[in-house]
Design a protein around this motif. Structure first.
Motif, short mmCIF file in Angstrom:
data_model
loop_
_atom_site.label_atom_id
_atom_site.label_comp_id
_atom_site.label_asym_id
_atom_site.label_seq_id
_atom_site.Cartn_x
_atom_site.Cartn_y
_atom_site.Cartn_z
N UNK A 1 0.96 -1.25 -0.03
CA UNK A 1 -0.10 0.15 -0.14
C UNK A 1 0.72 1.23 0.13
N UNK A 2 1.39 1.68 -1.18
CA UNK A 2 2.37 2.41 -1.38
C UNK A 2 1.92 4.07 -1.21
N UNK A 3 0.71 4.34 -1.00
CA UNK A 3 0.43 5.74 -0.93
C UNK A 3 -0.84 5.81 0.00
N UNK B 1 -4.28 3.80 -0.60
CA UNK B 1 -4.25 2.66 -1.29
C UNK B 1 -4.77 1.57 -0.51
#
Lengths: 526, 526
Positions: free
Chosen positions: B78-80, B83
């Protein structure tokens, strides 16, 4: 690599044929001098044959999960046979079913569902839900290699055909009779030359083909993908008549090995040399006794493939069906003093891969491609053939359609990667490794095969000067640059495994310009 | 690292306090010369204070997912912000709930559920299922930074308290009044010195504390973990009276920056310099105008923390509760000519981390630890404190209990890693990067801070000679060995991300010796 719009016509169906433990070089079209595989060879002549295709993992389970997810072993995480595939991993059916495609299975998958994960998220799913079956609708699931049990359709089929014993698989399918009429189990390789007691028409290969043909004949209108997944020529090595006596030792490829390989071997290779199957297969008498049976089992598959393709033609579906013929991995058969598979020599890690594309540009038919190709490209290809959108944040493979439709001049990958985790193998005990430190990575570029081993020195083979992989030249100081280059590629490969599975690239937008003002957020305003 | 059996007494509860965007060095116990944080300082004097704690990602969403999963950003994916966290990722509640622990939330998470994943596996879950809330039972979820909406409990609370407008958050909580009585929005930093129109007792920090105290008072018997997750001192920078006027520019840390930093900057740093928040904060008038308010917001949290801890004591639970005080990341506040966060300088990537362990060995109380610690260690610590079995195939962090209970002499990690993916930031557009090639990795060892950038040269700071990180020395030829060492560590780190989530290490057994004979399989027998 993008293919021209004009050739982007979707296919209607996919026939996805997989053999188990079939070496690429035991097929006529891949150069075997004596084996008879006319139907597979015909596929090659109508399609594209990939000469440097590698499985993503030379072990059944993880290899198959790479085919079904389009993702490397590191990415899908199912590192061994029947290790549950996490519910976080979308599979082939998840991609195609929303496009209206029936995604069906006849044969083996080696898939295990992530029941703990389903329970964790509070999912209650019906018994035949695709998530429990690797994404497939099960026409017939037959995992092979063991008594399928009294309730399995194949057992019932065998009983109905007259093999009326408790375990017809053990007593007939994988058993022969010696000259004195005594039972001779296929589990013992000394019995490989006997004919299996089962009638050929009732053998595993015939049965799975019958199931597949029945599926094909029943289709009317709806697009489908059928995974015909043979369990042969995987051990136990025993073939029904006439395939048991079709070949002799003179028909076999000579052993590919050198005494020098066993002198001061790489530690992981050395541990595998000590495995029971290697001790057996390293004896010439064993290898030359088993190989003719192995060849017979391959020709048997080829014969049944003829029936299968004929059914496809007879039902008028051949012209709309993309056909892929491949295997999950190879079989050492005594090469390099090893048996079975797992390691990265070509007999184990290289696979046959033939694609017949009904929308091919005519001049690609019968062509060969020597670019490095991986199992994960299968799903990328199929998704491309069905025009499935938004796959690139999950599927790691590359579509192979440009090789059949044009557009293949674009950049391709530098090397094929394959992986092994020997945590579940004797080698781990022999080497005294921690269960989480047993990974090896093959990087096969145009000229070199580099292998990075967790905790050990790397291996390096010069596939140009030494195509039989008999000399590990990693310690040659002149190759330091080659080692560094391939290690750098592996570093790059690791960084680009796809782990952000929930947002397609098309939805990655620069948020401060777009999303947040909609919520009234203003950052850094004086 | 294993702690002695004798000190392995499980704790009863966990109070997991997180601030948003709180720099470690804006706390008294971390050396700030003028800020008043007596309650946080008291926690440090009773517990262990980690001086080199880094968030796993200096961005709200991915940082928090690392706290909740015990996994790096690369691993949880979940890079942002918002997300969705893949359903394949177990969270804190999944680990603790089976141990009988209530896992509750009061405040912010930045979590978004993987609704597509749930649909894919056919899961139908009730509206308040933990899988929809980051694993938490929601006592009060308050994400802040925007109008919470008419239905949110905080909006209702504000209305009931007399702020009877459509959007009391925008009109009172983050708004002040200028000298002429005109509305002055906290979104504009020039207004940071005004008192918010909301009464301090009704501010966000007060509200979340009230909710948490209410939860603590209601507990009777069952073990619990409460995530008290303040949204301050995150922007918008405006504080209620008296905190708005508690500090002046003379109380602030001087700007940490050098003109030379902007000469020929590293491309990624250079792109961030061009962000709007950096343009604003790089002006001394802005930074010195905002910092006193930021400090006031921190002292406000400290005051309310006093109330919270008093409630814990008053209900007799203090002696059985493990307390962790931390933040999701820092805030540049104009240091290095930047605003907000994301990059890896200490003002952004370093976090406060204080652990008060009720089972601590007395001589560890008030101690400091300078080993590199990461956000992912939080869940490893909590799992250890509750004696949760079989976590090591999923949780990547290391338990910190040896630092409070003894046993801390064992090997520790070489460096802390933190990650950024700027795909969603202006920097990507400025640099013309592909959305899937925007990753940076910080490797902070004892002396060095190395940063690997996808597609760009690395950065290197000598934290011993240049603790303010004003000189990037990566291009110094004398540091080639340092660069190589840290890159090798990153390569190792990448290889050991945990992606095999479905089988605990304890179930990894050498199968040919164990599992398969049970099915009658015999391999390689002559």
């Amino acid at each position: 690599m993008t293919r021209p719009e004009s050739t982007a016509a979707p296919v209607r169906n996919v026939l996805f044929i997989m053999c188990d433990q079939l070496r690429a070089d035991y097929l006529g079209c891949y150069g075997h001098p004596s084996i008879r595989t006319p139907n597979i060879d015909a596929l090659a002549s109508q399609g594209v044959r990939f000469t440097r295709a590698y499985c993503s993992a030379p072990t059944c389970g993880p290899s198959r999960m790479s085919f079904y997810t389009g993702r490397s072993m590191t990415s899908h995480g199912a590192i061994w046979n029947f290790m549950p595939l996490s519910i976080g991993q979308p599979t082939i059916g998840d991609w195609l079913r929303p496009r209206g495609v029936e995604v069906a299975l006849a044969g083996k998958t080696h898939f295990a569902p992530d029941l703990d994960g389903l329970q964790r998220v509070g999912a209650q799913v019906p018994p035949e839900a695709p998530v429990l079956e690797g994404g497939f609708l099960v026409v017939d699931r037959y995992e092979g290699h063991a008594n399928p049990g009294p309730g399995h359709p194949y057992t019932k089929y065998l009983r109905a055909a007259g093999y009326d014993v408790a375990d017809p698989w053990s007593d007939f399918v994988i058993a022969g009779e010696d000259e004195a009429g005594r039972p001779a189990s296929g589990w013992e390789m000394r019995n490989a030359h006997y004919a299996a007691r089962v009638d050929e028409r009732h053998s595993e290969t015939a049965y799975t083909t019958d199931v597949a043909i029945d599926f094909i004949r029943r289709q009317q209108g709806r697009p489908w993908l059928l995974h015909v997944s043979y369990i042969k020529p995987h051990w136990p090595y025993i073939a029904p008549s006439p395939y048991h006596a079709m070949y002799g030792p003179e028909d076999c490829l000579p052993a590919c090995r050198d005494e020098a390989e066993r002198d001061d071997p790489h530690p992981v290779y050395g541990a595998y040399l000590r495995h029971g199957e290697s001790s057996a297969f390293s004896q010439e008498k064993v290898a030359s006794h088993v190989k003719p049976t192995y060849m017979g089992l391959v020709t048997q598959i080829d014969d049944h493939l003829g029936r299968l393709l004929e059914a496809l033609r007879a039902t008028g579906q051949y012209e709309d069906t993309l056909i892929v013929f491949t295997s999950d991995h190879g079989d050492y058969l005594g090469d390099h003093w090893l048996g079975d598979k797992d390691l990265f020599h070509d007999p184990s890690a290289r696979i046959p891969f033939i694609m017949v594309d009904p929308r091919a540009r005519p001049d690609t038919r019968g062509s060969t491609v020597d670019r490095p190709v991986e199992s994960i490209d299968f799903l990328a290809t199929v998704a491309d053939a069905f025009d499935v959108p938004h796959t690139d944040h999950v599927i790691e493979g590359m579509s192979l359609l440009p090789f059949s439709r044009g557009g293949a001049g674009a950049p391709w990958r530098f090397a094929a990667v394959s992986e092994l985790d020997y945590a579940f193998r004797e080698a781990r005990v022999l080497l005294g490794r921690d269960a989480r430190r047993c990974r090896g990575y093959m990087v096969r570029s145009d000229r070199w095969k580099y292998i990075y081993w967790e905790g050990f020195a790397p291996q390096l083979f010069d596939m140009q000067e030494d195509p039989m992989e008999l000399r590990d030249v990693a310690s040659n100081p002149g190759h330091a640059g080659v080692l560094a280059l391939h290690k750098e590629y592996l570093f790059d490969w690791l960084r680009h495994r796809k782990t952000s599975l929930t947002v397609p690239s098309s939805r990655i937008v620069v948020s401060r310009d777009t999303i947040e003002p909609a919520h009234g957020i203003r950052i850094g305003v004086w």
